[in-house]
Design a protein around this motif. Structure first.
Motif, PDB file in Angstrom:
ATOM      1  N   ASP A   1       0.801  -1.223   0.000  1.00 17.74           N
ATOM      2  CA  ASP A   1       0.000   0.000   0.000  1.00 17.74           C
ATOM      3  C   ASP A   1       0.837   1.278   0.000  1.00 17.74           C
ATOM      4  N   THR A   2       1.941   1.288   0.713  1.00 21.17           N
ATOM      5  CA  THR A   2       2.743   2.516   0.727  1.00 21.17           C
ATOM      6  C   THR A   2       3.324   2.808  -0.651  1.00 21.17           C
ATOM      7  N   SER A   3       3.627   1.765  -1.415  1.00 17.73           N
ATOM      8  CA  SER A   3       4.099   2.005  -2.783  1.00 17.73           C
ATOM      9  C   SER A   3       2.959   2.464  -3.676  1.00 17.73           C
ATOM     10  N   TYR A   4       1.747   1.943  -3.447  1.00 21.94           N
ATOM     11  CA  TYR A   4       0.591   2.430  -4.190  1.00 21.94           C
ATOM     12  C   TYR A   4       0.339   3.903  -3.874  1.00 21.94           C
ATOM     13  N   ASP A   5       0.543   4.271  -2.621  1.00 24.61           N
ATOM     14  CA  ASP A   5       0.373   5.674  -2.233  1.00 24.61           C
ATOM     15  C   ASP A   5       1.190   6.589  -3.131  1.00 24.61           C
ATOM     16  N   SER A   6       2.473   6.290  -3.230  1.00 25.86           N
ATOM     17  CA  SER A   6       3.359   7.169  -3.999  1.00 25.86           C
ATOM     18  C   SER A   6       3.108   7.068  -5.492  1.00 25.86           C
ATOM     19  N   SER A   7       2.672   5.900  -5.956  1.00 25.84           N
ATOM     20  CA  SER A   7       2.458   5.710  -7.391  1.00 25.84           C
ATOM     21  C   SER A   7       1.151   6.309  -7.895  1.00 25.84           C
ATOM     22  N   TYR A   8       0.092   6.289  -7.042  1.00 31.98           N
ATOM     23  CA  TYR A   8      -1.238   6.609  -7.541  1.00 31.98           C
ATOM     24  C   TYR A   8      -1.981   7.723  -6.790  1.00 31.98           C
ATOM     25  N   PHE A   9      -1.682   7.951  -5.532  1.00 30.56           N
ATOM     26  CA  PHE A   9      -2.545   8.835  -4.746  1.00 30.56           C
ATOM     27  C   PHE A   9      -1.873  10.107  -4.238  1.00 30.56           C
ATOM     28  N   ASN A  10      -0.576  10.246  -4.441  1.00 25.76           N
ATOM     29  CA  ASN A  10       0.126  11.444  -3.979  1.00 25.76           C
ATOM     30  C   ASN A  10       0.014  12.547  -5.025  1.00 25.76           C
ATOM     31  N   HIS A  11      -1.111  13.264  -4.981  1.00 26.02           N
ATOM     32  CA  HIS A  11      -1.388  14.330  -5.950  1.00 26.02           C
ATOM     33  C   HIS A  11      -1.744  15.618  -5.206  1.00 26.02           C
ATOM     34  N   PRO A  12      -0.747  16.407  -4.822  1.00 22.82           N
ATOM     35  CA  PRO A  12      -1.059  17.684  -4.158  1.00 22.82           C
ATOM     36  C   PRO A  12      -1.971  18.547  -5.029  1.00 22.82           C
ATOM     37  N   GLY A  13      -2.881  19.242  -4.380  1.00 21.82           N
ATOM     38  CA  GLY A  13      -3.803  20.104  -5.108  1.00 21.82           C
ATOM     39  C   GLY A  13      -4.993  19.396  -5.698  1.00 21.82           C
ATOM     40  N   VAL A  14      -5.147  18.096  -5.394  1.00 23.31           N
ATOM     41  CA  VAL A  14      -6.272  17.308  -5.896  1.00 23.31           C
ATOM     42  C   VAL A  14      -6.979  16.657  -4.709  1.00 23.31           C
ATOM     43  N   ALA A  15      -8.285  16.824  -4.641  1.00 26.09           N
ATOM     44  CA  ALA A  15      -9.092  16.181  -3.601  1.00 26.09           C
ATOM     45  C   ALA A  15      -9.464  14.785  -4.067  1.00 26.09           C
ATOM     46  N   ILE A  16      -8.896  13.775  -3.433  1.00 23.65           N
ATOM     47  CA  ILE A  16      -9.167  12.382  -3.779  1.00 23.65           C
ATOM     48  C   ILE A  16      -9.991  11.772  -2.648  1.00 23.65           C
ATOM     49  N   THR A  17     -11.208  11.351  -2.951  1.00 23.67           N
ATOM     50  CA  THR A  17     -12.086  10.757  -1.940  1.00 23.67           C
ATOM     51  C   THR A  17     -12.186   9.252  -2.172  1.00 23.67           C
ATOM     52  N   VAL A  18     -12.308   8.498  -1.063  1.00 26.32           N
ATOM     53  CA  VAL A  18     -12.358   7.041  -1.142  1.00 26.32           C
ATOM     54  C   VAL A  18     -13.377   6.515  -0.136  1.00 26.32           C
ATOM     55  N   SER A  19     -14.167   5.566  -0.558  1.00 25.29           N
ATOM     56  CA  SER A  19     -15.125   4.902   0.319  1.00 25.29           C
ATOM     57  C   SER A  19     -14.411   4.186   1.460  1.00 25.29           C
ATOM     58  N   ALA A  20     -14.950   4.315   2.676  1.00 29.55           N
ATOM     59  CA  ALA A  20     -14.322   3.694   3.841  1.00 29.55           C
ATOM     60  C   ALA A  20     -14.606   2.204   3.931  1.00 29.55           C
ATOM     61  N   GLY A  21     -15.593   1.705   3.198  1.00 25.33           N
ATOM     62  CA  GLY A  21     -15.938   0.287   3.239  1.00 25.33           C
ATOM     63  C   GLY A  21     -17.311   0.048   3.818  1.00 25.33           C
ATOM     64  N   ASP A  22     -17.854  -1.128   3.567  1.00 22.52           N
ATOM     65  CA  ASP A  22     -19.232  -1.463   3.943  1.00 22.52           C
ATOM     66  C   ASP A  22     -19.318  -2.679   4.868  1.00 22.52           C
ATOM     67  N   SER A  23     -18.192  -3.104   5.427  1.00 25.13           N
ATOM     68  CA  SER A  23     -18.162  -4.346   6.200  1.00 25.13           C
ATOM     69  C   SER A  23     -18.076  -4.122   7.699  1.00 25.13           C
ATOM     70  N   GLY A  24     -18.396  -2.935   8.167  1.00 25.89           N
ATOM     71  CA  GLY A  24     -18.282  -2.645   9.580  1.00 25.89           C
ATOM     72  C   GLY A  24     -16.856  -2.321   9.967  1.00 25.89           C
ATOM     73  N   TYR A  25     -16.573  -2.384  11.266  1.00 30.36           N
ATOM     74  CA  TYR A  25     -15.274  -1.957  11.789  1.00 30.36           C
ATOM     75  C   TYR A  25     -14.122  -2.721  11.154  1.00 30.36           C
ATOM     76  N   GLY A  26     -13.123  -1.983  10.676  1.00 30.52           N
ATOM     77  CA  GLY A  26     -11.940  -2.562  10.051  1.00 30.52           C
ATOM     78  C   GLY A  26     -11.437  -1.696   8.919  1.00 30.52           C
ATOM     79  N   ALA A  27     -10.132  -1.623   8.754  1.00 29.95           N
ATOM     80  CA  ALA A  27      -9.507  -0.749   7.762  1.00 29.95           C
ATOM     81  C   ALA A  27      -9.466  -1.401   6.389  1.00 29.95           C
ATOM     82  N   GLU A  28      -9.626  -0.575   5.365  1.00 26.79           N
ATOM     83  CA  GLU A  28      -9.486  -1.015   3.983  1.00 26.79           C
ATOM     84  C   GLU A  28      -8.558  -0.050   3.240  1.00 26.79           C
ATOM     85  N   TYR A  29      -8.069  -0.493   2.102  1.00 28.95           N
ATOM     86  CA  TYR A  29      -7.279   0.334   1.204  1.00 28.95           C
ATOM     87  C   TYR A  29      -8.036   0.461  -0.120  1.00 28.95           C
TER      88      TYR A  29
END
Length: 434
Positions: free
Chosen positions: A237-265
């Motif tokens: 995930d940290t490599s995906y962060d730098s490859s795909y989601f590190n875009h200053p000046g851009v608001a990137i929103t992501v769904s938190a998930g639908d399975s109750g308590y627990g982290a997703e990427y």
């Protein structure tokens, strides 16, 4: 890549699937005078809302879309309409909307004025997997019904491309992801009807292809990018962060998930705004006219939240329950029982459906960012709501939970910050400007 559901306490973060209508009875909010009625509480059988996942179980290494389509029962919108009309509620059919429309959502989040006057020239990108051949036509039906201006390829408002930017060489079609696409396009339209919409279709639901589509959206000029998908965390995930989601000046929103308590990427990415989900109902006893609680149907059905196992905590996030990134940042409606109206025709009977899931909340928040205006070029817009924390610019959600956890606020709403709803839901646009 994601190959199996993640390990989790109390069933967090796995792929969420509902096999039949009987398997999912949602929290129904009796609009205007009621309270949340969950699956384990007594409720008239005619009122129970059931739903199913729009997308099939993802193949090995692929992301799951978060769209949940209502299959039966009476939604909060139908209950409120029946109360106002003085008639007995009727079950939904594809001929008429049975979920909240643009005016409802704009009213609930204090956006009526901004939606009418702002957003012109801004572009919201919707990133999804596979092609929806009817995307533009279905969007036209939604916008026409609700009196929104036309948004078409011909007038320059709508554009559909592949992850490489092609308008002609598109991915293969997929009925489940087509439902997701319809939901996302309609929610972006509902919140920011003056915005342009860019649909970027990845050739499959792998993180690599969806991430490439995110990069293409930014390359094509979108300053707001909504992602309504997710899966288990991984050491990549940290490599995906730098490859795909590190875009200053851009608001990137992501769904938190639908399975109750627990982290997703990728909701766990430190560069994105992780969007949790609420149950939304009318409340005539409040000044706002609406009320919200954490969306939870059962221990495995509800908004996601929790601590990332891999992503570092961003500098603007100071809660102490997670040593790394905490999910979520903000929230919006996601409970299918208080769901939103969507028009869809690909692979289903053409007509109106009600959808929920944090697939709805992510494009809603992307639309709010768009109404707030272009972020400064060096900013990380995920930080903006933290600057407004505790102010009237956010509706603090203080009731409900999405499961059990050892650190209470990570799974239970409270005054101020909590995991399921972050700092709350929008009240106008000022918490999303910067």
């Amino acid at each position: 890549m994601r190959t199996t559901p993640p390990a989790r306490p109390a069933a967090p973060g796995r792929w969420r699937r509902i096999g039949s209508a009987a398997a999912a009875t949602a929290a129904l909010l009796l609009a205007g005078f009621g309270t949340a009625t969950h699956a384990d509480a007594a409720a008239p059988s005619s009122s129970k809302v059931t739903w199913t996942s729009a997308c099939s179980t993802p193949a090995k290494g692929q992301m799951a879309c978060k769209a949940l389509r209502v299959t039966g029962g009476l939604t909060a919108f139908q209950q409120a309409k029946a109360k106002a009309d003085g008639v007995t509620p009727k079950a939904a059919d594809a001929a008429t909307p049975s979920g909240y429309g643009p005016s409802d959502l704009q009213s609930a989040y204090g956006l009526t004025s901004a939606a009418a006057s702002k957003g012109s020239g801004e572009t919201i990108a919707i990133v999804d997997a596979y092609d929806d051949p009817n995307a533009e036509a279905d969007l036209a039906k939604y916008r026409s019904y609700y009196g929104l201006s036309a948004c078409t390829t011909a007038n320059g408002c709508f554009k559909k491309v592949s992850q490489t930017g092609s308008t002609t060489s598109l991915p293969s079609a997929n009925t489940g992801w087509a439902e997701e696409i319809s939901l996302d396009l309609d929610m972006a339209s509902a919140i920011c009807p003056n915005c342009n919409i860019l649909l970027v279709e990845a050739k499959s639901a792998t993180m690599a292809n969806l991430g490439t589509a995110v990069n293409e959206a930014v390359t094509l000029g979108a300053k707001y990018v909504s992602n309504s998908y997710g899966g288990s965390e991984s050491s990549s995930d940290t490599s995906y962060d730098s490859s795909y989601f590190n875009h200053p000046g851009v608001a990137i929103t992501v769904s938190a998930g639908d399975s109750g308590y627990g982290a997703e990427y990728p909701a766990a990415s430190k560069y994105v705004t992780a969007v949790g989900g609420t149950a939304l109902s009318k409340a005539t006893s409040t000044t706002r006219g609406w009320a919200e609680t954490v969306w939870k149907t059962s221990s495995t059905e509800g908004t996601g939240s929790g601590c990332s196992a891999y992503d570092a905590k961003p500098t603007w996030q100071t809660d102490t329950g997670c040593t790394k990134r905490t999910i979520s940042d903000v929230a919006a409606v996601a409970d299918p029982a208080t769901g939103v109206s969507v028009y869809d025709s690909y692979g289903v009977t053409a007509g109106w459906y009600t959808f929920g899931g944090t697939s709805a909340s992510s494009p809603i928040i992307a639309g709010v960012y768009a109404l707030a205006g272009t972020p400064s070029s060096s900013s990380y817009p995920a930080k903006f709501p933290y600057t407004a924390a505790g102010t009237s610019a956010l509706n603090d959600v203080t009731s409900g939970n999405n499961g059990t956890c050892s650190t209470t606020y990570l799974c239970t709403a409270q005054s101020g910050y909590d995991g399921p709803t972050g700092w709350g839901t929008p009240e106008g646009v000022s918490a999303f400007a910067g």
